[in-house]
Design a protein around this motif. Structure first.
Motif, PDB file in Angstrom:
ATOM      1  N   ILE A 127      -9.001   9.094 -12.857  1.00  9.93           N
ATOM      2  CA  ILE A 127      -8.849   9.237 -11.404  1.00  9.93           C
ATOM      3  C   ILE A 127      -9.709   8.189 -10.677  1.00  9.93           C
ATOM      4  CG2 ILE A 127      -9.273  10.808  -9.449  1.00  9.93           C
ATOM      5  CD1 ILE A 127      -8.508  13.117 -11.441  1.00  9.93           C
ATOM      6  N   PHE A 128     -10.905   7.962 -11.194  1.00 10.15           N
ATOM      7  CA  PHE A 128     -11.808   6.967 -10.606  1.00 10.15           C
ATOM      8  C   PHE A 128     -11.175   5.572 -10.674  1.00 10.15           C
ATOM      9  CE2 PHE A 128     -15.216   3.828 -11.370  1.00 10.15           C
ATOM     10  CZ  PHE A 128     -15.936   3.967 -10.191  1.00 10.15           C
ATOM     11  N   ARG A 129     -10.619   5.222 -11.841  1.00  8.95           N
ATOM     12  CA  ARG A 129     -10.010   3.888 -12.010  1.00  8.95           C
ATOM     13  C   ARG A 129      -8.792   3.726 -11.113  1.00  8.95           C
ATOM     14  NH1 ARG A 129      -9.659   1.806 -18.153  1.00  8.95           N
ATOM     15  NH2 ARG A 129      -8.350   0.324 -17.096  1.00  8.95           N
ATOM     16  N   ASP A 130      -7.996   4.777 -10.982  1.00  4.95           N
ATOM     17  CA  ASP A 130      -6.816   4.708 -10.098  1.00  4.95           C
ATOM     18  C   ASP A 130      -7.238   4.366  -8.680  1.00  4.95           C
ATOM     19  OD1 ASP A 130      -5.121   5.405 -12.094  1.00  4.95           O
ATOM     20  OD2 ASP A 130      -4.633   7.395 -11.330  1.00  4.95           O
ATOM     21  N   ASN A 131      -8.275   5.070  -8.212  1.00  3.17           N
ATOM     22  CA  ASN A 131      -8.746   4.826  -6.842  1.00  3.17           C
ATOM     23  C   ASN A 131      -9.218   3.401  -6.684  1.00  3.17           C
ATOM     24  OD1 ASN A 131      -8.193   7.208  -5.601  1.00  3.17           O
ATOM     25  ND2 ASN A 131     -10.095   8.182  -6.284  1.00  3.17           N
ATOM     26  N   ASN A 132     -10.000   2.934  -7.658  1.00  4.21           N
ATOM     27  CA  ASN A 132     -10.494   1.547  -7.627  1.00  4.21           C
ATOM     28  C   ASN A 132      -9.354   0.549  -7.589  1.00  4.21           C
ATOM     29  OD1 ASN A 132     -13.190   1.542  -7.578  1.00  4.21           O
ATOM     30  ND2 ASN A 132     -13.499   1.173  -9.757  1.00  4.21           N
ATOM     31  N   ASP A 133      -8.364   0.763  -8.465  1.00  3.34           N
ATOM     32  CA  ASP A 133      -7.241  -0.173  -8.592  1.00  3.34           C
ATOM     33  C   ASP A 133      -6.397  -0.211  -7.324  1.00  3.34           C
ATOM     34  OD1 ASP A 133      -7.901  -0.916 -11.127  1.00  3.34           O
ATOM     35  OD2 ASP A 133      -6.363   0.264 -12.145  1.00  3.34           O
ATOM     36  N   LYS A 134      -6.180   0.973  -6.729  1.00  2.00           N
ATOM     37  CA  LYS A 134      -5.240   1.044  -5.598  1.00  2.00           C
ATOM     38  C   LYS A 134      -5.895   0.719  -4.268  1.00  2.00           C
ATOM     39  CE  LYS A 134      -2.144   4.131  -7.936  1.00  2.00           C
ATOM     40  NZ  LYS A 134      -1.789   5.487  -8.222  1.00  2.00           N
ATOM     41  N   ASN A 135      -7.217   0.916  -4.182  1.00  2.00           N
ATOM     42  CA  ASN A 135      -7.884   0.710  -2.896  1.00  2.00           C
ATOM     43  C   ASN A 135      -8.708  -0.564  -2.862  1.00  2.00           C
ATOM     44  OD1 ASN A 135      -6.845   3.154  -1.889  1.00  2.00           O
ATOM     45  ND2 ASN A 135      -8.389   4.266  -3.056  1.00  2.00           N
ATOM     46  N   SER A 136      -8.447  -1.453  -3.809  1.00  2.00           N
ATOM     47  CA  SER A 136      -9.212  -2.698  -3.838  1.00  2.00           C
ATOM     48  C   SER A 136      -8.753  -3.632  -2.710  1.00  2.00           C
ATOM     49  CB  SER A 136      -8.971  -3.347  -5.198  1.00  2.00           C
ATOM     50  OG  SER A 136      -9.148  -4.715  -5.106  1.00  2.00           O
ATOM     51  N   ASP A 137      -9.693  -4.441  -2.176  1.00  2.00           N
ATOM     52  CA  ASP A 137      -9.325  -5.433  -1.154  1.00  2.00           C
ATOM     53  C   ASP A 137      -8.536  -6.579  -1.772  1.00  2.00           C
ATOM     54  OD1 ASP A 137     -10.615  -4.032   0.749  1.00  2.00           O
ATOM     55  OD2 ASP A 137     -12.474  -5.215   0.667  1.00  2.00           O
ATOM     56  N   VAL A 138      -8.868  -6.881  -3.029  1.00  2.00           N
ATOM     57  CA  VAL A 138      -8.226  -8.010  -3.721  1.00  2.00           C
ATOM     58  C   VAL A 138      -7.157  -7.469  -4.663  1.00  2.00           C
ATOM     59  CG1 VAL A 138      -8.636 -10.001  -5.217  1.00  2.00           C
ATOM     60  CG2 VAL A 138     -10.416  -9.244  -3.654  1.00  2.00           C
ATOM     61  N   ALA A 139      -5.931  -7.909  -4.473  1.00  2.51           N
ATOM     62  CA  ALA A 139      -4.813  -7.534  -5.346  1.00  2.51           C
ATOM     63  C   ALA A 139      -4.777  -6.048  -5.702  1.00  2.51           C
ATOM     64  CB  ALA A 139      -4.840  -8.381  -6.626  1.00  2.51           C
ATOM     65  N   PRO A 140      -4.657  -5.167  -4.720  1.00  2.00           N
ATOM     66  CA  PRO A 140      -4.570  -3.738  -5.048  1.00  2.00           C
ATOM     67  C   PRO A 140      -3.305  -3.441  -5.847  1.00  2.00           C
ATOM     68  CG  PRO A 140      -4.073  -4.098  -2.729  1.00  2.00           C
ATOM     69  CD  PRO A 140      -4.494  -5.419  -3.284  1.00  2.00           C
ATOM     70  N   LEU A 141      -3.413  -2.449  -6.729  1.00  2.79           N
ATOM     71  CA  LEU A 141      -2.245  -2.073  -7.527  1.00  2.79           C
ATOM     72  C   LEU A 141      -1.219  -1.389  -6.634  1.00  2.79           C
ATOM     73  CD1 LEU A 141      -0.814  -1.524 -10.259  1.00  2.79           C
ATOM     74  CD2 LEU A 141      -2.118   0.598 -10.376  1.00  2.79           C
ATOM     75  N   LYS A 142      -0.044  -1.983  -6.539  1.00  2.78           N
ATOM     76  CA  LYS A 142       1.036  -1.287  -5.831  1.00  2.78           C
ATOM     77  C   LYS A 142       2.386  -1.746  -6.383  1.00  2.78           C
ATOM     78  CE  LYS A 142       1.771  -3.941  -1.570  1.00  2.78           C
ATOM     79  NZ  LYS A 142       1.101  -5.196  -1.635  1.00  2.78           N
ATOM     80  N   LYS A 143       3.350  -0.886  -6.197  1.00  2.00           N
ATOM     81  CA  LYS A 143       4.691  -1.190  -6.713  1.00  2.00           C
ATOM     82  C   LYS A 143       5.331  -2.267  -5.848  1.00  2.00           C
ATOM     83  CE  LYS A 143       9.125   1.229  -6.613  1.00  2.00           C
ATOM     84  NZ  LYS A 143       9.693   0.202  -5.803  1.00  2.00           N
ATOM     85  N   ALA A 144       5.950  -3.257  -6.478  1.00  2.00           N
ATOM     86  CA  ALA A 144       6.743  -4.228  -5.710  1.00  2.00           C
ATOM     87  C   ALA A 144       7.953  -3.483  -5.145  1.00  2.00           C
ATOM     88  CB  ALA A 144       7.203  -5.362  -6.624  1.00  2.00           C
ATOM     89  N   GLU A 145       8.347  -3.838  -3.943  1.00  6.56           N
ATOM     90  CA  GLU A 145       9.454  -3.098  -3.311  1.00  6.56           C
ATOM     91  C   GLU A 145      10.705  -3.054  -4.185  1.00  6.56           C
ATOM     92  OE1 GLU A 145      10.420  -4.345   0.660  1.00  6.56           O
ATOM     93  OE2 GLU A 145       8.388  -3.762   1.302  1.00  6.56           O
ATOM     94  N   ASP A 146      10.966  -4.165  -4.876  1.00  5.05           N
ATOM     95  CA  ASP A 146      12.190  -4.242  -5.675  1.00  5.05           C
ATOM     96  C   ASP A 146      11.973  -3.888  -7.151  1.00  5.05           C
ATOM     97  OD1 ASP A 146      10.611  -6.466  -5.944  1.00  5.05           O
ATOM     98  OD2 ASP A 146      12.255  -7.910  -6.004  1.00  5.05           O
ATOM     99  N   ALA A 147      10.841  -3.236  -7.460  1.00  6.37           N
ATOM    100  CA  ALA A 147      10.597  -2.855  -8.865  1.00  6.37           C
ATOM    101  C   ALA A 147      11.297  -1.530  -9.182  1.00  6.37           C
ATOM    102  CB  ALA A 147       9.093  -2.717  -9.107  1.00  6.37           C
TER     103      ALA A 147
END
Ligand code: DC
Length: 230
Positions: free
Chosen positions: A181-201
């Motif tokens: 859960i901690f890593r997910d938050n870090n990955d998704k809320n990062s200022d640099v290249a946050p983890l998110k789905k590409a719209e067309d993925a």
């Protein structure tokens, strides 16, 4: 199908523990295309920094290190190996000291910039399956195929718990779940290249699927977009 015989990129992104690596490796092996693990590249930079005694605040030193770094991925009798400045670091890049620092290193803008450049160069002229966090959004926004894998935090923690058990590593499930859960938050809320789905993925929740089922579903998507057997 437009791109018979052409080179292509299959981008596989998603949360940690969703089975991205296994899926990407299996696709590469089965169809004889190149596999690239971009997380391992950030791990190589992290190891080089640790070995050189450089910390993440020393941006000039990191830049110089990146000017001189050589990262290669080779296939040695079916085994993927990473060479850092000509030395095999396949095992070292998975050590705890690298695990503990790699996320921070991967968020240093100059590191990201150089790794993304390198990833684009390495993919040139190839049929490639590239696995990471930002491949479909940033590295190859025009990738022919984009896959985004998810799974519930509980399922991912369970998978890691069972993997650890097999390796004789004894970490309580609750501790692993908290870390996921901690890593997910870090990955998704990062200022640099946050983890998110590409719209067309194409997004696939793998929680209730086996690895084989995931591969089957993903491959049917891939085959709609590229002629993988050519
Ligand atoms: O997939 P992995 O755990 O080996 O990745 C190591 C780290 O690198 C992880 O903190 C996420 C980061 N990473 C990234 O920021 N961008 C990528 N394309 C791949 C990995």
């Amino acid at each position: 199908m437009e791109n018979l015989c052409k080179n292509y990129v299959i981008a596989i992104d998603g949360e940690a523990g969703t089975g991205k690596s296994t899926l990407a490796k299996n696709i590469a092996k089965k169809y004889g295309i190149v596999y690239m693990d971009t997380g391992a590249m950030y791990r190589c930079v992290t190891l080089d920094m640790l070995n050189s005694g450089i910390d993440i605040s020393q941006i000039d030193k990191i830049s110089t290190l990146l000017d001189n770094i050589k990262i290669e991925m080779i296939n040695d009798n079916g085994e993927d190996k990473f060479l850092l400045n000509d030395i095999d670091v396949t095992k070292e890049i998975r050590e705890k000291r690298v695990n503990d620092l790699v996320s921070q290193v991967s968020h240093v803008p100059v590191v990201r910039e150089r790794m993304v450049d390198l990833q684009r160069k390495l993919a040139q002229g190839k049929k490639i399956v590239m696995e990471g966090r930002d491949i479909g959004t940033n590295v190859f926004p025009n990738a022919e195929v984009k896959i985004y894998l998810t799974a519930s935090a509980e399922e991912r923690a369970k998978r890691r718990f069972l993997q650890n058990k097999e390796k004789g590593i004894d970490i309580p499930y609750e501790e692993i779940l908290a870390n996921v859960i901690f890593r997910d938050n870090n990955d998704k809320n990062s200022d640099v290249a946050p983890l998110k789905k590409a719209e067309d993925a194409f997004e696939l929740d793998t929680t209730n699927y086996t690895l084989e089922e995931v591969e089957e579903i993903v491959m049917s998507k891939v085959k709609e977009k590229v002629d993988i057997n050519v």
